[in-house]
Design a protein around this motif. Sequence first.
Motif, mmCIF file in Angstrom:
data_model
loop_
_atom_site.group_PDB
_atom_site.id
_atom_site.type_symbol
_atom_site.label_atom_id
_atom_site.label_comp_id
_atom_site.label_asym_id
_atom_site.label_seq_id
_atom_site.Cartn_x
_atom_site.Cartn_y
_atom_site.Cartn_z
ATOM 1 N N UNK A 110 -21.832 -44.818 -17.302
ATOM 2 C CA UNK A 110 -21.820 -43.833 -16.229
ATOM 3 C C UNK A 110 -23.226 -43.417 -15.820
ATOM 4 N N UNK A 116 -24.549 -33.847 -8.748
ATOM 5 C CA UNK A 116 -23.434 -32.904 -8.911
ATOM 6 C C UNK A 116 -22.053 -33.533 -8.879
ATOM 7 N N UNK A 117 -21.876 -34.646 -8.220
ATOM 8 C CA UNK A 117 -20.517 -35.202 -8.183
ATOM 9 C C UNK A 117 -20.418 -36.578 -8.816
ATOM 10 N N UNK A 122 -22.110 -31.502 -12.631
ATOM 11 C CA UNK A 122 -21.089 -30.456 -12.724
ATOM 12 C C UNK A 122 -20.576 -30.263 -14.152
ATOM 13 N N UNK A 123 -21.131 -31.044 -15.068
ATOM 14 C CA UNK A 123 -20.764 -30.813 -16.457
ATOM 15 C C UNK A 123 -21.806 -29.895 -17.083
ATOM 16 N N UNK A 139 -15.250 -35.237 -18.606
ATOM 17 C CA UNK A 139 -14.347 -34.936 -17.503
ATOM 18 C C UNK A 139 -12.949 -34.568 -17.957
ATOM 19 N N UNK A 197 -22.111 -43.538 -7.702
ATOM 20 C CA UNK A 197 -20.755 -43.384 -8.210
ATOM 21 C C UNK A 197 -20.373 -44.614 -9.018
ATOM 22 N N UNK A 198 -20.059 -44.388 -10.276
ATOM 23 C CA UNK A 198 -19.627 -45.476 -11.158
ATOM 24 C C UNK A 198 -18.123 -45.349 -11.359
ATOM 25 N N UNK B 366 -14.624 -27.646 -9.275
ATOM 26 C CA UNK B 366 -14.785 -28.984 -9.832
ATOM 27 C C UNK B 366 -13.511 -29.362 -10.564
ATOM 28 N N UNK B 368 -11.594 -31.794 -12.944
ATOM 29 C CA UNK B 368 -11.627 -32.889 -13.905
ATOM 30 C C UNK B 368 -10.210 -33.018 -14.446
ATOM 31 N N UNK B 369 -10.030 -33.861 -15.431
ATOM 32 C CA UNK B 369 -8.672 -34.182 -15.847
ATOM 33 C C UNK B 369 -8.069 -33.025 -16.637
ATOM 34 N N UNK B 371 -8.600 -29.787 -15.878
ATOM 35 C CA UNK B 371 -9.449 -28.596 -15.844
ATOM 36 C C UNK B 371 -9.968 -28.322 -14.426
ATOM 37 N N UNK B 397 -14.318 -30.485 -5.477
ATOM 38 C CA UNK B 397 -14.972 -31.727 -5.896
ATOM 39 C C UNK B 397 -14.148 -32.360 -7.014
ATOM 40 N N UNK B 398 -13.694 -33.530 -6.755
ATOM 41 C CA UNK B 398 -12.951 -34.258 -7.780
ATOM 42 C C UNK B 398 -13.921 -35.162 -8.535
ATOM 43 N N UNK B 399 -14.192 -34.835 -9.780
ATOM 44 C CA UNK B 399 -15.215 -35.557 -10.540
ATOM 45 C C UNK B 399 -14.653 -36.727 -11.323
ATOM 46 N N UNK B 400 -13.365 -36.904 -11.287
ATOM 47 C CA UNK B 400 -12.789 -37.955 -12.139
ATOM 48 C C UNK B 400 -12.087 -39.012 -11.294
ATOM 49 N N UNK B 437 -13.051 -38.975 -7.114
ATOM 50 C CA UNK B 437 -14.488 -38.932 -6.854
ATOM 51 C C UNK B 437 -14.829 -38.529 -5.412
ATOM 52 N N UNK B 439 -14.901 -35.343 -2.294
ATOM 53 C CA UNK B 439 -15.051 -33.901 -2.091
ATOM 54 C C UNK B 439 -14.391 -33.509 -0.777
#
Lengths: 417, 476
Positions: A110, A116-117, A122-123, A139, A197-198, B366, B368-369, B371, B397-400, B437, B439
């Motif tokens: 990753x 941030x995204x 964002x973590x 995540x 983005x990965x 944000x 995540x899965x 959360x 924002x969808x980070x996953x 991934x 927004x």
Amino acid sequence: MRGSKGSAVAAPLWAIAAMAAVVGTVTAFGVGPDPRAPGSEATPEAARQEQILRGRQLVLEHGCGGCHGGWDNPGAEGFLAGVTSPAQEFLIGPCAWEPGAEPCFRTRPRNLTPHPTTGMGRFSERQIFNSLRYGLRPGETADVEITSSTPGEGNFPMFPKYLAPPMPWAAWRHMPDEDLWAIAAYLKDGLKPVDNLVEDSEGPPDFWVSNYTEEAYGTYPLPPFPTANEQEPPASANREQVLRGRHLVVQHGCGDCHGGLTNPAAPAFLAGVTAPVQVFPVGPCLVDPEAPCFMMRPRNLTPHSTTGIGRWTDRQLFNALRHGLRPAGYPDRVITADNHPDNPDLLAPGMVWVEKRHMSDDDLWAIIAYLRHGLKPVENEVEESDRPAEGWGGTYVDLGVGTYPAVPFPTANEVGG
Amino acid sequence: MVIRVALALALFALVPVPEAPSAWPASAPPASAADSLVAPPILPNRSREPRTVEVTLTATASTVELVPGVRSDAFVYNGRVPGPTLEVREGDRLIIHVRNELPEETTVHWHGLHLPWQADGSPFYPIAPGEQADFDFVLPEGSAGTYWYHPHPHHRTAFQVAKGLYGALIVRAAHDPLPAMTEKLLILSDNRFLPDGSIQIPDAGSLEARIDFENGREGDVLFVNGQVMPTVHIRSGEVQRWRIVNASAARVYRLAIPGHELLHVGSDGGLFGQALPVDEIVVSASERVEVLVRGTGDPGTRVALQTLPYDRYIPQTRPPDWDEPRDLVTLEYTGDPAVRPVEIPKVIRPIEPLDSDEVTVTRVMSLTQGFINGRTMDMGRVDEVATLGTTEIWQIENLVGMDHPFHLHGFSFQVIDRNGVPEPFPKWEDTVNVPKHETVRFIVKFEDYPGKWMYHCHILDHENFGMMGVLEVRKP
């Protein structure tokens, strides 16, 4: 993959990385500044900066860039920004050595920059800490303090979702708290965000739970010293140094290739190849089946006098870790810029000395003390790894693994200073 | 072993192509054949007061036939699945008596309605077994649209919906801007069953349960109004108005009728300003759409409303058959000669965009899965505080690597942009799918009702887990 020991996890992937990027004649020498020198009267800002620099040092020692991009060169384009091409993906499972075999999962390192995204932005640092200490995917894990590694207790998830192999969190987790926080600090505040983005890694639906067993990877914290593989050091040795070396050996995942993974109690811990699965290829064959392949056979690191490191002096081992010089090829002497061989006979690229050279002198000597004095000798003759007729020295051309010492902070990829 | 209902119906049967009609009839009478698709009955209004609708909804445990030929232990509203349809007009006062005859707590959430928070049916107001809750609120003008109702007890929503608790709620406009035409309600759901007919819900902690948690529980049997592959008739040239509710716990429907361009005319919060011609429409969990289906096929032919493959999954738990299209409804053309299509007005219902100059706060969510902003739901915690009367932008924002449909209670919003691409025109929504991934930003105005409002992922397994937060709207 599940249930089969190691497969790709066991180690070979480092080698793929190393081969693809083998780098240049190593010309820089000297001992770098100890980044951990405490600044007892530091301001909060200075303390933070010191923490970030410590994190950078650890990121280099542990070779995060070997998979996440940019190797050990913080100035490289895409440093820690994650994969940008399918060629950087790992195949996990039997398909890693047998094309088409099932199951087959793709792991995609990753983006570790604070975007941030698409990155770590964002973590929280605590989520990054938890991923390094417990292997939990940030995540999918709450931003909470975790006080147990038993599912359902102490905020440890009832159903943990682990990072995909070969992310070596099972080794990294043994680093001290302050080191893990330092890595998190560097990733969050020491790097510039890169928008890359990965795609998600693949994996079994249990998120590797059945893979990461205590039996395979040992316990956290480590089992008491000595295990059946280990022995009390002689009175002439520095026990504290030996124990520190033990921690470093586990933290750096030496056993991932040399045997026993991160479990000092595992059979044949660090005794070198004892099963065919530990032999792995490097070389152009990884991308072209017709091209030559070089089989890597991780050596016996126990102090056995004829089949292990008992054959070499401490200085020869130090030179191997710091300069990549094959102990068999070089006598016991201090290597300087003046006497470094022009065309060195280097360790096979499966061995990630280009990372380990960034460790401090003290750390390298501690590792050597542990191998010498803390392990019981195991007789296990391991055949030499394949190598080109001309040796590896000529192939270590600079493809981007960076210099030793590392380029000054901050590079164009970094912030601070 | 899960029952797999065979859906190998002989669609697209070869039929002779009729000759084109020599002349169009002057109007578009409805299709003459009877549909097998049956709309749930309308809840009877017990009130004699003008502009007041008073109904009773009773949730009970019952044994009903969900798949043909077998009986299943289910939870039902007024004895059926889906529950009866609540039909009202904007501006009406709505009095609903909810009786809980289930063996467990429940609530009924009036999904998408703008109403006082105590009437929202959120987890804050559970109804104990044997108890009754009385809801009394007024539907605001301009709220005409297609909504639905379902339980919302904390940690139990997914279970109760899987057991059969869901129904449609239609708010009609005083003056509907669309011309009169045949209207169909299609409530989409899915479920899975054991051979004895019981609803299959995996054991907690099992791998299957965990896969359900990741994906959200999907069933292999697809229902429309509780029926499997019903038939709708249409006459060539006829235009029908379909109100479609996605009542599935997680499944995303990518709806298409092969060979037919659809007119997308409405979303969660009612009709658009203008019709949008599309080949397909993605409807994520809990979303609604209004579609005009134009009978552009020939008399006697048939096609199917399909859901096309849609990859909303993370790679670890993507179902093996995710990439196969599924048929939902047979659309059968009658043999009647074609009629002239009804004219669709160019401007349907003008919608004023919310004023971005009034925005005082931008919030980032944000995903995540499991959360939102790294946290799970805590009933005792307020996650966000907003001021009554203000306008905000929410940046989701969808980070996953899987989609999450984001639902806000109580207040409809307008999506501004998706991954930076502006929405073509304003429309009202209460749920927006945030693809993996990506927004999405929406603008929302907190009018009328202070109180505590939920926002959450509408994959019910995620909501159950606690992928939810509390917004408190306070008076200034």
